[in-house]
Design a protein around this motif. Structure first.
Motif, PDB file in Angstrom:
ATOM      1  N   ALA A 144     -90.220  30.527  80.395  1.00 14.67           N
ATOM      2  CA  ALA A 144     -89.376  30.409  79.204  1.00 14.67           C
ATOM      3  C   ALA A 144     -90.330  30.098  77.950  1.00 14.67           C
ATOM      4  O   ALA A 144     -90.123  30.766  76.883  1.00 14.67           O
ATOM      5  CB  ALA A 144     -88.556  28.855  79.328  1.00 14.67           C
ATOM      6  N   PHE A 145     -91.462  29.477  78.294  1.00 14.44           N
ATOM      7  CA  PHE A 145     -92.450  29.551  77.073  1.00 14.44           C
ATOM      8  C   PHE A 145     -92.881  30.820  76.669  1.00 14.44           C
ATOM      9  O   PHE A 145     -92.847  31.138  75.234  1.00 14.44           O
ATOM     10  CB  PHE A 145     -93.680  28.730  77.694  1.00 14.44           C
ATOM     11  N   CYS A 146     -93.129  31.753  77.567  1.00 15.30           N
ATOM     12  CA  CYS A 146     -93.721  33.015  77.275  1.00 15.30           C
ATOM     13  C   CYS A 146     -92.468  33.764  76.718  1.00 15.30           C
ATOM     14  O   CYS A 146     -92.627  34.449  75.559  1.00 15.30           O
ATOM     15  CB  CYS A 146     -93.878  33.696  78.648  1.00 15.30           C
ATOM     16  N   PHE A 147     -91.090  33.577  77.023  1.00 17.24           N
ATOM     17  CA  PHE A 147     -90.184  34.515  76.465  1.00 17.24           C
ATOM     18  C   PHE A 147     -89.723  34.106  75.277  1.00 17.24           C
ATOM     19  O   PHE A 147     -89.517  35.021  74.371  1.00 17.24           O
ATOM     20  CB  PHE A 147     -88.844  34.416  77.447  1.00 17.24           C
ATOM     21  N   ILE A 148     -90.021  32.739  74.734  1.00 17.21           N
ATOM     22  CA  ILE A 148     -89.639  32.401  73.210  1.00 17.21           C
ATOM     23  C   ILE A 148     -90.847  32.578  72.474  1.00 17.21           C
ATOM     24  O   ILE A 148     -90.712  32.722  71.235  1.00 17.21           O
ATOM     25  CB  ILE A 148     -89.102  31.125  73.213  1.00 17.21           C
TER      26      ILE A 148
END
Length: 960
Positions: free
Chosen positions: A703-707
């Motif tokens: 999720a960190f990477c996706f946002i």
């Protein structure tokens, strides 16, 4: 009924076996390029003996042999040229060079002697004036002269010029600024060269005499050291011209004499000319020009006698006694030392006598004449004394160079007898070896205390002592006492500039020899002195120097940041650009010296604060280079942070870093890579079997990477990170998250611009897009279909995007992409895929070779083939026939490698492509022949008999 397959069935394991290189058992006695160099040497010798009878190879006994030398049979082309030269001449030259070097070692000045040229600029910058200057100028204007043919006229002209040498045709130029004065001196220097080159030797001498006279003028006394520098430049030029002129007269058969010639090599003409110059100079009436001009050509004594220089130096030393003004006299002594060190550095006795003469006349400085002069020019005594420093420092440097300890001790004692004069003491500390001073530090402190404060400021003396102790260590037992005695004086200084100049030097001594407690105490004292009235604003260079010294000696950063006053000290840097430079220095030092990964909270908090300062300095005007530098430093820090197995804490750190450094794109890219790496480390620890807790953690990483990725501006950086992060999600069995990354990548492809900036230049983006899509296809093979979506929904979405993308008119990348799609579709039809992701079921497991799935793939194949053939048709124009030929062959090879040629339609298509490739004569015959040979070889393999029929249908056409 099943539609005919487009892709052939593959047995990857057996193909891998067939394609493997033949394994040969390795005999360790044999040559191997990765063996140590000594082994290579023995083998090389063996080879040489076998292939050559020359003695060179067998006799090479060097233990470290260059592998390339074996090829050249022990010789290289440059050695051959050297060997071809006259051996007698070569030997003579080498002997001469060796003798010269041996002589130089014993007498010449080495590289450890600081030359006058390095002090020149500092003197000119330091001793300046705003007063108006005057210069007495003769008729030396640079004008063209016509040489008379009659000898009598030439003689008469010379006599007239000699009469003018001292009184005639002179005018005084008044009210010159310092720059005008320097320009005028430069003009005189040029006039001297012009006069010499036009054979007007008397005029040249006249210019030099006139310039030397200027050294007796002390009307603007604070400019005197700079004036000395400028005028001695002219004297040096003159001395060099005279010496080279006489040396050229000795040249025999156009071969010039070496620098260490013998007296026998000098002919009578040269000796006579040399004597003539000395006689001319002896006739100058005034002492100062006579002294300076003779000193300038001191080296010419070598043409007259072996002992000429050693006889002249004492006489010139005695001449200086006749100069009344002590400042003029000391610079005359400095010039004599300078010339003496250049021409006869071994004659130290004269230099010593020169200095002792100066000591005897030193009391003149405090006499009435000097005092009256200072009152008249409104110059204070401390300023006047600093004018002596360059001259005395130089004299002492010449004497102290390679001087025995006894001589230095004697000179120190003589200085003591003068009542510990501060000026002399300062010069002694500047000129003597640092080890000599450091060993007697307490003696020097005692002498400094006895000095009279009114003449020469004590803080300058302590500064000079500190500079020595930065280079050499004092006795261990004295170290604390030295610091205490010195700091008592430094801390009482009222003027912030005097204080910081001194403190800057002694901080290094404190860091070298003491603990963080003493360093903190010193830094606290600096803060106390420099904070009132914001005095620190005028002392940024010195404060920067202090920080540099502290981090040079304390590079254990847990220790450095625990120095109580270190961070408060940083708060004094309130000018942003200076503050950022200091922060860069600290982070550079951390990256350089921190050996192990750290989680020390003291280090992390301090460095996050420092990196935040660097980041916050970035604005719209910041240059790209500066942004790159700052980002590289912050990334270096981020890479050094590790909380070990505490992965949640590590992720929290990355989240905090993202919020702090959001304006620097390379930092965000690094954080995404670091978080992906964290997810993979978690997988490694769990051996791929995630618990509920680790699965949730990995999803948090994803999720960190996706946002974070959408906040990046570079489109290819985003595409590649979507792909990379999707691969990480897939590896961690986060299938829906992986799909989300891949969908994001597919939807981003239409936004790729036609041109992108690469290293500041605009380049077409097609090649980069092609590379990305090929990587994407490789990943799509193992991505399982979503149960709620169509078969191969990601693949179809990507094909639609590629179809709609506007390609360059002259680009064939679309066809190249479609052929790569065929490679992928061929791999998808296999019963078992060539590779898998551990613990993720790909479509081969999900569909199990289902006929509907294969039918969908075959439909896609037909669509893609149709697109390729449409493109080939558009290349039917004359100017695009070559591209058509190349693409037809490229597509043919794809079909042969991946297609099932038992499919009659595909078989016929391959024959058509082969003919199209050759149709217009653009096919490379060699390539076509090799391709046909390959097909014939393939036909001999099991289940490949249909290749025999194919090979018979593929004709080779000649170019004609």
């Amino acid at each position: 009924s099943l539609p005919l397959r487009h892709a052939r069935s593959r047995n990857y394991a057996s193909e891998s076996e067939v394609c493997k290189l033949e394994s040969v058992p390795l005999d360790f006695g044999d040559y191997h390029p990765l063996k140590p160099i000594t082994v290579t040497e023995s083998k090389t010798k063996k080879m040489n003996r076998k292939g050559s009878t020359s003695s060179t190879s067998s006799s090479s006994s060097s233990s470290m042999m260059d592998p390339l030398s074996s090829v050249l049979d022990g010789t290289d082309p440059l050695s051959l040229f050297a060997a071809a030269a006259d051996p007698v001449a070569t030997t003579a030259t080498m002997d001469g060079t060796r003798r010269k070097r041996d002589k130089d070692d014993s007498s010449a000045v080495g590289s450890d002697f600081e030359p006058w040229s390095s002090k020149r600029g500092e003197i000119l910058a330091r001793y300046t004036t705003t007063e108006k200057l005057s210069i007495v100028s003769g008729s030396f204007c640079r004008k063209a002269t016509t040489t008379g043919s009659a000898v009598s006229e030439k003689v008469r002209t010379r006599l007239e010029e000699l009469d003018d040498l001292e009184e005639g045709s002179q005018k005084e130029l008044l009210n010159l600024t310092q720059q005008d004065y320097m320009n005028r001196i430069e003009e005189l220097n040029q006039s001297l060269k012009d006069a010499w080159s036009s054979d007007q030797k008397v005029k040249a001498l006249k210019i030099v005499i006139q310039c030397s006279k200027l050294l007796s003028d002390t009307t603007v006394i604070q400019f005197y050291p700079s004036k000395f520098v400028l005028i001695t430049d002219i004297l040096d030029t003159f001395g060099k011209l005279v010496y080279e002129r006489i040396l050229s007269m000795c040249a025999d058969n156009r071969v010039s004499l070496p620098d260490n010639f013998s007296l026998e090599s000098v002919n009578d003409t040269a000796k006579e000319t040399c004597l003539n110059w000395f006689f001319k100079i002896a006739s100058i009436r005034e002492l100062i020009p006579r002294f300076y001009v003779e000193a300038a050509i001191l080296k010419c004594n070598k043409f007259l006698s072996k002992t000429g220089i050693s006889e002249c130096l004492p006489r010139l030393t005695s001449m200086i006694r006749g100069i009344g003004d002590p400042l003029v006299a000391v610079y005359a002594r400095a010039y004599l030392c300078r010339v003496g060190m250049e021409v006869a550095p071994q004659l130290k006795e004269s230099l010593n006598k020169n200095f002792f003469d100066f000591l005897l006349t030193f009391k003149q400085i405090h006499g009435d004449t000097v005092q009256n002069q200072l009152v008249g020019q409104r110059v204070e005594m401390p300023l006047y004394l600093t004018l002596y420093s360059p001259a005395i420092d130089w004299i002492l440097q010449c004497i102290a160079y390679h001087a025995p300890e006894v001589l230095l001790t004697e000179m120190m004692e003589r200085c003591k007898k003068l009542g510990s004069n501060a000026l002399l003491l300062n010069s002694v500390m500047s000129a003597f070896r640092a080890e000599f001073i450091a060993a007697r530090s307490m003696d020097f402190i005692a002498m400094i205390k006895e000095c009279d404060e009114s003449g020469f400021p004590k803080h300058l003396l302590f500064r000079s002592l500190g500079l020595n102790l930065a280079l050499a260590d004092p006795p261990e037992n004295d170290r604390l006492q030295i610091l205490n005695e010195t700091w008592k004086v430094i801390t009482k200084l009222k003027n912030p500039q005097d204080y910081i100049n001194c403190a800057e030097v002694w901080v290094e001594y404190t860091c070298r020899h003491f603990t963080k407690r003493e360093v903190s105490t010193v830094l606290a004292d600096v803060i106390k002195h420099m904070t009132p009235d914001r005095a620190f604003e005028d002392a940024y260079p010195q404060l920067q120097s202090i920080i540099q010294k502290v981090i040079t000696y304390i590079y254990d950063f847990s220790l450095l940041f625990s120095v109580e006053k270190f961070l408060p000290f940083l708060d004094m840097f309130q000018k942003e650009n200076v503050r950022v430079e200091v922060c860069k220095c600290i982070v550079e030092s951390f990256i350089k010296h921190q050996q192990e990964l750290t989680k020390d909270p003291v280090i992390l908090n301090a460095l996050l604060h420092i990196c935040k300062t660097m980041h916050d300095s970035v604005n719209a005007l910041t240059l790209e280079d500066e942004k790159r530098t700052l980002a590289a430093l912050i990334n270096g820090f981020i890479k050094m942070v590790s909380f070990g197995r505490d992965f949640e804490q590590q992720l929290s750190f990355y989240v905090e870093a993202r919020s702090m450094f959001c304006n620097l794109e390379p930092v965000l890219v690094q954080l995404i890579h670091s978080v992906n790496q964290l997810a993979m480390e978690t997988r490694k620890v769990m051996k791929g079997n995630h618990s509920r807790k680790t699965a949730a953690f990995v999803r948090a990483c994803v999720a960190f990477c996706f946002i974070t990725i959408p906040s990046l501006s570079s489109i290819f950086t985003r595409l590649n990170l979507y792909l990379h992060s999707g691969q990480v999600a897939l590896a961690n069995q986060c299938l829906s998250q992986a799909d989300a990354f891949f969908k994001a990548a597919v939807s981003l492809v239409p936004e790729v611009p036609k041109m992108i900036s690469v290293d500041g230049k605009m380049r077409p983006s097609d090649a980069f897009l092609l590379e990305f899509l090929c990587n994407f296809f490789s990943t799509l093979l193992v991505v399982p279909d979503h149960p709620e979506q169509r078969v191969l929904f990601l693949m179809r979405g990507l094909l639609n995007v590629i179809q709609d993308y506007t390609w360059e008119d002259n680009s064939d990348d679309k066809v190249r992409i479609y052929t790569n799609v065929l490679h992928l579709l061929s791999a998808m039809t296999q019963e078992v895929y060539i590779y898998h992701v551990d613990k993720v079921d790909s479509n081969d497991a999900l569909y199990g070779g289902d006929s509907k799935f294969l039918a969908e793939i075959n439909k896609l194949c037909e669509t893609v083939i149709a697109q390729i053939l449409d493109h080939l048709k558009t290349l039917g124009n004359e100017e695009t026939l070559k591209r058509q030929s190349q693409l037809a062959l490229y597509f043919f090879n794809t079909i042969v490698a991946h297609g099932d040629l038992r499919n009659n339609k595909l078989n016929q298509l391959s024959v058509n492509l082969w003919n199209l490739a050759q149709k217009h004569g653009f096919a490379d015959t060699k390539t076509m022949v090799k391709t046909l040979e390959y097909i014939k070889r393939r036909s001999q393999q099991p289940e490949m008999s249909h290749f025999t029929d194919l090979s018979l249908r593929l004709p080779l056409q000649s170019r004609t």
